[in-house]
Design a protein around this motif. Structure first.
Motif, PDB file in Angstrom:
ATOM      1  N   VAL A  33      16.612  49.821  62.566  1.00  0.00           N
ATOM      2  CA  VAL A  33      18.061  49.617  62.456  1.00  0.00           C
ATOM      3  C   VAL A  33      18.587  49.337  63.858  1.00  0.00           C
ATOM      4  CG1 VAL A  33      20.298  50.621  61.845  1.00  0.00           C
ATOM      5  CG2 VAL A  33      18.267  51.137  60.455  1.00  0.00           C
ATOM      6  N   HIS A  35      21.576  49.284  66.050  1.00  0.00           N
ATOM      7  CA  HIS A  35      22.937  49.777  66.184  1.00  0.00           C
ATOM      8  C   HIS A  35      23.594  48.965  67.304  1.00  0.00           C
ATOM      9  CE1 HIS A  35      22.012  53.362  63.754  1.00  0.00           C
ATOM     10  NE2 HIS A  35      20.820  53.272  64.342  1.00  0.00           N
ATOM     11  N   LYS A  68      17.766  46.078  59.919  1.00  0.00           N
ATOM     12  CA  LYS A  68      19.128  46.205  59.405  1.00  0.00           C
ATOM     13  C   LYS A  68      20.050  46.345  60.617  1.00  0.00           C
ATOM     14  CE  LYS A  68      18.566  45.985  54.997  1.00  0.00           C
ATOM     15  NZ  LYS A  68      19.147  44.883  54.248  1.00  0.00           N
ATOM     16  N   HIS A  70      23.589  48.076  62.084  1.00  0.00           N
ATOM     17  CA  HIS A  70      24.691  49.027  61.959  1.00  0.00           C
ATOM     18  C   HIS A  70      25.679  48.703  63.073  1.00  0.00           C
ATOM     19  CE1 HIS A  70      26.579  53.033  62.884  1.00  0.00           C
ATOM     20  NE2 HIS A  70      27.020  52.725  61.691  1.00  0.00           N
TER      21      HIS A  70
END
Length: 90
Positions: A33, A35, A68, A70
């Motif tokens: 992920v 960020h 992904k 965020h």
């Protein structure tokens, strides 16, 4: 505009130098992920679409690595709302 954007994974950063000014996106990668923490385009080179192009580059990088995203950075939050083509990483 076509920028020369570098991905510097050792610094957790995407950056481009425009007219001697460093523009950047800082991120933190955890468990696939990304960020997105901060987007910075100095005022001296603002208004040229630099943040948008760098954000697109960062999202394309995330997609190609199957990460992904965020978005912590408010700019990235807004960009993702305006660009539904990146729902695969959000």
């Amino acid at each position: 505009m076509s920028l020369s954007i570098q991905h510097l994974p050792e610094l957790s950063r995407f950056q481009a130098v425009i007219d001697g000014h460093t523009c950047l996106i800082d991120y933190r990668l955890e468990n696939n992920v990304m960020h997105v923490l901060h987007t910075l385009v100095p005022q001296e080179v603002g208004g040229r679409g630099i943040a948008a192009e760098m954000t697109r580059f960062a999202l394309e990088t995330a997609s190609s690595h199957h990460w992904k995203v965020h978005p912590v950075c408010s700019y990235t939050v807004t960009y993702l709302k305006r660009h539904p083509e990146y729902t695969n990483v959000a």
